[in-house]
Scaffold this active site. Sequence first.
Site, PDB file in Angstrom:
ATOM      1  N   ALA A 197      52.042 -36.668  58.055  1.00 30.94           N
ATOM      2  CA  ALA A 197      53.223 -37.070  57.287  1.00 30.94           C
ATOM      3  C   ALA A 197      54.478 -37.034  58.165  1.00 30.94           C
ATOM      4  CB  ALA A 197      53.396 -36.140  56.078  1.00 30.94           C
ATOM      5  N   CYS A 244      58.562 -32.002  68.695  1.00 32.20           N
ATOM      6  CA  CYS A 244      59.940 -32.423  68.941  1.00 32.20           C
ATOM      7  C   CYS A 244      60.779 -31.206  69.324  1.00 32.20           C
ATOM      8  CB  CYS A 244      60.526 -33.130  67.732  1.00 32.20           C
ATOM      9  SG  CYS A 244      60.550 -32.152  66.236  1.00 32.20           S
TER      10      CYS A 244
END
Length: 856
Positions: A188, A346
Site C-alpha cells: 500500500a 525512504c
Amino acid sequence: MGRGGSRGGGRGGRGGRKPFRGGNKNNFRGGGRDNRTESWTDIPRQNELFESYYRMGGFLEEEEFEQMWKALATDLPNSFRFTGTKSDALAVREIFKERYIPAITAMDFEGQPVEPPKPVEAFPDELVWDMKTHKKIVRRYAPFADFQKFLVAEAASGNISRQEVVSMIPPHFLDVKPGMVVLDMCAAPGSKSAQLAEMIHGDEEERVQKAANNESPNTDDGGDYSDDGRSTGLLIANDTDYKRAGMLVHQVKRLNFPNLIVTQHDASIFPSIELPSTSGKKQYLKFDRILADVPCSGDGTARKNPNVWGKWTPKDGLGLHNLQLRILFRGLQMLKKGGRLVYSTCSMNPTENEAVISAAIQACGGVTKVQLVDCSDHLPKLKRKPGLTKWKIMDTSTVPGSNEKTAHLFTNWDAFVKAKAKYEKEEPERVFSNKLVPEVFPPVATSEEERIPLERCVRVYPHLQDTGGFFIAVLEKLDDIKVGQLRASNNEAILREAKAESESATPANKDEMEIDSTEQTEEPTPAGNQSPLKRKLENTEDADAEAKRTKTEDTPAEPTVPKTEDQEETPAAATNGSTPAPTKEVVKPKPEQQSQSKEFFEYLPADDPNINQILDFFGISPRFPRDRFMVKNKEGLALNKLYYTSALAKTIISANKHRGMKFIHCGVIVFVAHKIKDKDLMRAPWRLQNEGIRILEPWANNQRVVTCTSKATLYKLLIEMFPKLPKEGGHDIGEVGDQLQDKEIGCCFVRIEKSEGEDGFPFRMVLPLWRHPGSANLMVDKDDRKAMLLRLFNEKDPVIKNHVAEKAKAVQDAKDAEEAEEAERELVEAKEEEADATADAGEDGEGAAAPAVEQA
C-alpha cells in the site's frame, strides 16, 4: 484509454512513502494523522537532533552535507508517471507534450520565462516528469489550470500516477520480466505495485493480437507469453492493515490486470502459499522477484512531511530495525534460488538500511547464501551514492523526572556496553534505549571472503537530483536457507551476557572505558556553544510515549516468527541462554487491523451453461479459456458480475482459500448482468465491462463487433447518451449506426484502430456499446466520457447530453404541470363552493355555520 478505453476509479495514489509514525503509515505526507493548525510553509524546518546525527554520523563530507541539508529543507517538486501498457502510456505522453508544454513554455513571470514540467532523466522513455514551478505561478495562469485538469482526469482514468520520483526506483531495480511470479510484501498505497504489474504484463496486448491472428507471439525479450500471447506471470500485492489494503485495491483495480492478487497479512510472517502436488509431497510457491519496501521512520521524506522536523528522534530507526529485519528475512525465505529481492526505505538512517541488510545476510548464513548485487547498470542515469560500510549509531538517554535528554554517538557495540556500564555505576537511574542491539552497528568480517559488500547498496540523497531521500539494495539468493535465527528485539539478555563476561574478565584500562559519546567525539564542538547533542527537549516525553504506544499497537511485541510449512527453516527469537520472557497477554487486534468482511472467490466450471451462452453470443473463439471465470458469492452462482483471472491466480486461490489466506482482491470484471424488462427476448442479457473488454476483444469474431473510423462519430457517441437508432429510418451516429442496424439487442464491441491524419486516432481503443431497440449507448460513465473528450478533443468543460434522462425529465415535468393544473382547478372550485355556502348562509338570516372547505 489503457486496457479498457478509459479506466474507472478515483484519483491515483499520490505516491506517499511509508514513514511509520502511527497508524496510517501510507499517509501522503508521511506520518499519522496531521493535526497541524499552522501552514506547512510556516513550520520551522529545523531539528537539532536530526541535523546533528546526519552531520556527525559519518554519512557525507561537510561540504556535501550542507548541500544535502539545504535541499532537505526545501519543497519537493511535483512528479508523475505515465502508466498502463507502454503503447498507451507513450500515446498519452505525446498528447501532453504537444498540447500543454508549449502553452506553459510561452509564459513569462516577472519578466522571466516559466519553467515547464520536464522529464526526469534517470528514467527511460520520458515517462516520468516533475515540475518545480512555484505554486503562486501555477495558481495565476490559465495554462497551468488546463494542465491540472488534464492531470486529474488522466489520474482518474488510470493513465497517470502522481508518484514521488524516488518511489519509482525500486521496481526498476527488480528487473521483472513477463511471466515472473512477484510478491510486493508491503504494497500500500499501490503505486509500486502498479509498476510491477505493468512489467509482468509487458506488451501482452500486442502479442495476444498476434496469437489470435494465428501468428507466433515472439518471446525474444525473455518474457513468457506461452499462454496464447498472455503473460503467465503473477503479482501478489500484500499489506497488513485492512484500511491500507483497501487503498491498495483501489489503486490496482484501475489497471485491469487479471494476473494480480491482493492479500492482507503481516509481511514478517507471510504465510506459505501451497501449490497442487501430484507426488503427495506438499509444494509451496517460491517467487522470482520480491519487493520489500518496508515500514520506516521516513526521515528522507522531510521535504513533504512536517512530522519529521517536529518529531525526529534516533529511537524511530532503532524501534523499527527488528521489524524490518524480520520482513526481509521472511522475503528471502520465500525467494527462489537465483531470485532477486529489492529492499528499500525512504529513510537515510543506516540502522534501517545497511544494518538490516548485513544482519539479514548473516542470519541467512553469509555471502555464500545471499549476495548483494552490483546494480550500477540499473537506471544508469540515476545519481546515487554507494552504501555505507561504516557509520555511527545515535541513542538518547534520560533520567526519570527530568525533561533533559542526552544524545550519544557510538561506533560499535562494545562502546555502548562500556558506556552503559559506566552510567550504571555513576548514574544508575539513567535510561538508554533497549532497542540498541549489536546488529545495528557495522558488521566486522574476519576475512575478505566473508565481508558483505555494503557499498553495492544505493543511497539517493535529496540534493543529487532534487528528490526525497531513499535507500535501495538488491539481494540475490544463491542457495537454500537451511537455518536462520534472529535475535530478540530488545537488548536486555545481551547486556546481561556482556555484564557477566565483563565481571569475569581482567579490568580494562581507562582508555577502553571511555564513552564514545558526544563529549569524546573527534568532531570539534563550536567554540562557546554547548554540544549540539546534549540539550533539553520540550514535550519529548509525551511524543515518545505516543510513538511507543502507536508502534506497540501496530507491531508484535516479540520478534519470533512461527514456523511455516515450506521447506526452509523460519527464524525464531534467540534466547541466548537467558530466561524466557513471561508470556504476554494476547491483545485482540483493533477493528481496522482485521479483515472486515469475508470475500468469496468461486470459479465456474468450464462447461458452465451461462459462460458458454455468453461467449457464444459475443462470438468468442473456443481458444479463449472457459475455466478462468470467477464469481464472488459463496454459492458460486453467475448472478451479477463475472470476473476473469489468469491461470496461476486461479491455481493459488483454489488451493489456498481454505488455508487461512486473506485474499481481498482478484480478477477483472468482464461481464455484468443487464437487468431490463425485455431480457427474456435476449440471448445474453449481459453487458461487456470497460475493465475487461480488451481481454476478450482479440478473440471475438465480427458478429458483435462494430468499427468506428471517424472522430466525428466517436465525438457524437461520447457527447450524447442514448442517441436515436430505430430499426428503420435515419440516425446521426455515422458508420457505427449503419453497422448496428442489423444487430440484435444486446452489447457490442466498438473497435477503434490507431490511424494517422487529422481525423485519425492516436491509439487503439475498444469500448462497450449497448444496442437498444430504438437507440445505442456507449457503456462509459460521465467522468470517463469527459476524460476522453479532454484527451482526444481538448473539450475542457463538455456538457454530456442524456436523451433518456431528458425524456424522463420532460415526462415528469409534464406530469408535474398536469398535477399543478389539477390542484389549481380544485382550489378554484373549493373557493367557489365556499362563496356559495356563505351566500346561502346569508339568505337563511341566522348566520348558519359555513361547511369546512378542504384546501388544495
